[in-house]
Write a protein that holds these residues in place. Structure first.
Motif, PDB file in Angstrom:
ATOM      1  N   PRO A   1     -11.220  16.013  16.828  1.00  0.00           N
ATOM      2  CA  PRO A   1     -11.355  17.186  18.289  1.00  0.00           C
ATOM      3  C   PRO A   1      -9.950  17.884  18.090  1.00  0.00           C
ATOM      4  CG  PRO A   1     -11.036  13.953  18.505  1.00  0.00           C
ATOM      5  CD  PRO A   1     -11.000  15.186  17.062  1.00  0.00           C
ATOM      6  N   ALA A   2      -8.956  17.623  17.591  1.00  0.00           N
ATOM      7  CA  ALA A   2      -8.060  18.586  17.171  1.00  0.00           C
ATOM      8  C   ALA A   2      -8.320  20.127  17.024  1.00  0.00           C
ATOM      9  CB  ALA A   2      -6.324  18.460  16.960  1.00  0.00           C
ATOM     10  N   GLU A   3      -9.290  20.221  16.130  1.00  0.00           N
ATOM     11  CA  GLU A   3     -10.003  21.215  15.526  1.00  0.00           C
ATOM     12  C   GLU A   3     -10.914  22.192  16.363  1.00  0.00           C
ATOM     13  OE1 GLU A   3     -11.352  20.629  11.934  1.00  0.00           O
ATOM     14  OE2 GLU A   3      -9.632  20.390  10.602  1.00  0.00           O
ATOM     15  N   LEU A   4     -11.425  21.044  17.042  1.00  0.00           N
ATOM     16  CA  LEU A   4     -12.841  21.713  17.814  1.00  0.00           C
ATOM     17  C   LEU A   4     -11.845  21.862  19.343  1.00  0.00           C
ATOM     18  CD1 LEU A   4     -14.749  18.326  17.675  1.00  0.00           C
ATOM     19  CD2 LEU A   4     -15.174  20.608  16.980  1.00  0.00           C
ATOM     20  N   ILE A   5     -11.049  21.680  19.637  1.00  0.00           N
ATOM     21  CA  ILE A   5     -10.246  22.384  20.796  1.00  0.00           C
ATOM     22  C   ILE A   5      -9.370  23.496  20.915  1.00  0.00           C
ATOM     23  CG2 ILE A   5      -8.275  21.045  22.533  1.00  0.00           C
ATOM     24  CD1 ILE A   5      -9.156  18.814  22.385  1.00  0.00           C
TER      25      ILE A   5
END
Length: 549
Positions: free
Chosen positions: A57-61
């Protein structure tokens, strides 16, 4: 379930939805490693696992493709609802194990990029803070419709799993199973990476796939053979700012199997294109638009269909067959891609409607068998009065055998279908008599029986299975009739067949053919191009004709 446990389940579902919506938002992904050496890895993958999915999620955001999205609002809502900032989640790895007596085993490993306190989560989920022992590990029991346990592996890692899968997940530091071996060499992408091992579950899904594919039109039935040729599936998502897409790779048993898979996919695409164009053509034939607009619409449909086929055409390299979809217009291109796929979606919807119609016919012929077992004969074509006057259809007679006992008990069986009492009941349409592929007046059906002295059902008396001397598997019992021949479901009226042209009376709702239910309880899709003589032979129960194709 108590209100407390319901709230717990709701909150678990909410956090899974929140993480999933963030992780799966693009729906597409690039097979491009987060770092050159980053791999999905075999850690946390037990030897009996069959599916693993990872995402950050951190990379996607943080990805440029999400720059125009209201990330700040999404983070605030996640904090308010589940108490977790998605930017603090470094990795989510979901694992599904081999199904057992209680269903599939599952687990979700969540790794944070900072220390996380479990106490606030326990309070949020209203979990009993008393730990239980699960194998060698202590965990918190999460009550709900799906039994699960929560374990804090270390300061930055939580494991949520079914009780019996917690220990195998934690101990799988370097799994050697089929799926673990595959995942050890798969690059981890900025989007979502999913790996599914087909080989371990092939005995379970192979026969089911073939069986289900028999409900499809003949050109699509080879799709049921795919599990026999494919050992594993790899889905890589693409999310790289200016481009979005997806790549599905099928790892086949050998080069010959890959060639077979490629042929099946290409043939299915070609037929799908034909179905899409046929649907548009049929819609245009009923349209009030001018001929110029109709012709232009068909030209557009052909152009888009060709684009879809070109986009989805598989490529083969050795034992790998891949389908790649890519757009260079950024995340907004997903909407354009959906537009391009619309004809394929329409074809899929028609396939779903066809499957539903097939299932309804299957329920009807099974009900006929249960009726025969209970009464020692099939229902007559009509429920009659003392003078033999038809009152109600056989469809009313078998209501108790299609889970409609309450409706059956409301009918006055000594009155006609349109009597003052029965007519309102006739407007209550049992779902089993609906063919979703055709739009009819409420209460009307095209699912009709072959009624007549030579056919499966006699008009006023019962037929017994020993009278089917042509064979139950060679005799048609129920058909999809032509939409012009639709009748009120409770009315004692069924398809009238012109034996000189029997196909004309059959349904034309599906591209290429129609469904029939045979007296042995099976359902077949009959093509409009069937030999009329062969089809006539299948209509009679004791004609003595050959029904060999």
């Amino acid at each position: 379930m108590t209100s407390c446990s319901r709230r717990t389940v709701h909150r678990i579902a909410l956090i899974v939805w929140t993480l999933g919506s963030i992780a799966l938002a693009p729906h597409f992904a690039l097979a491009q490693a987060a770092t050159p050496a980053a791999k999905m890895g075999a850690r946390y993958i037990p030897n009996d696992a069959i599916v693993v999915a990872t995402g950050s999620p951190a990379e996607l955001i943080s990805n440029a493709a999400f720059a125009v999205f209201p990330i700040e609002i999404a983070r605030a809502q996640a904090m308010d609802q589940v108490g977790i900032d998605p930017m603090k989640i470094a990795l989510v790895k979901a694992i599904i194990g081999m199904p057992g007596p209680s269903g599939p085993q599952f687990g979700v490993v969540v790794e944070f990029n900072q220390d996380v306190e479990i106490a606030p989560l326990l309070k949020l989920f209203e979990v009993d803070p008393t730990t239980i022992q699960v194998g060698e590990f202590s965990a918190y029991r999460i009550q709900g419709q799906v039994e699960a346990v929560l374990h804090q592996l270390n300061a930055r890692t939580l494991v949520l799993s079914s009780p019996g899968y917690l220990e195998p997940i934690i101990k799988a530091d370097n799994g050697t199973g089929h799926l673990a071996s595959l995942a050890a060499n798969v690059p981890r992408t900025p989007g979502i990476t999913v790996v599914a091992a087909i080989e371990p579950i092939r005995p379970m899904i192979g026969g089911l796939a073939v069986q289900q594919s028999q409900q499809l039109p003949p050109p699509l039935q080879p799709l049921g053979e795919l599990p026999a040729h494919v050992e594993a599936l790899l889905l890589n998502t693409m999310l790289n700012g200016s481009s979005t897409g997806a790549r599905l790779t099928m790892l086949c048993s050998d080069d010959a199997a890959a060639e077979k898979v490629e042929t099946i996919l290409n043939d299915s695409l070609s037929f799908g294109r034909e179905m899409g164009i046929a649907e548009v053509t049929k819609a245009m034939s009923r349209s009030q638009e001018s001929k110029n607009v109709q012709d232009a619409t068909l030209q557009y449909a052909n152009r888009i269909a060709n684009m879809v086929v070109d986009t989805l055409t598989p490529s083969r390299s050795g034992r790998r067959v891949a389908i790649s979809v890519e757009s260079t217009t950024g995340i907004a291109g997903a909407g354009v891609l959906v537009g391009l796929l619309l004809p394929a979606v329409q074809a899929a919807r028609e396939a779903a409607r066809r499957m539903s119609a097939s299932n309804h016919i299957k329920q009807i012929v099974v009900a006929m068998h249960n009726y025969h077992e209970s009464t020692r004969g099939l229902p007559p074509g009509a429920i009659t009065d003392g003078n033999g006057k038809p009152l109600l259809s056989w469809r009313v007679a078998i209501l108790p055998y299609v889970e409609q006992q309450a409706l059956y008990e409301q009918f006055h069986l000594d009155e006609p279908w349109d009597s003052e009492h029965n007519l309102p009941l006739s407007k209550i349409m049992p779902e089993v008599y609906i063919d979703p592929s055709v739009q009819l007046e409420p209460g009307y059906t095209v699912l009709q029986a072959m009624v007549g002295e030579s056919f499966a059902l006699k008009s006023n008396s019962s037929t017994k299975f020993p009278e089917f001397t042509d064979g139950l598997s060679n005799t048609i019992l129920v058909v999809e009739a032509h939409h012009d021949a639709a009748v009120p479901w409770s009315k004692p009226d069924d398809v009238q067949v012109d034996l000189d042209d029997p196909i004309a009376s059959m349904g034309h709702m599906h591209v290429g053919g129609f469904h029939v239910g045979l007296a042995d309880g099976s359902v077949r899709f009959i093509t409009h191009s069937i030999d009329p003589q062969l089809f006539r032979a299948m209509l009679t129960r004791a004609g003595g004709e050959s029904v060999q194709p």
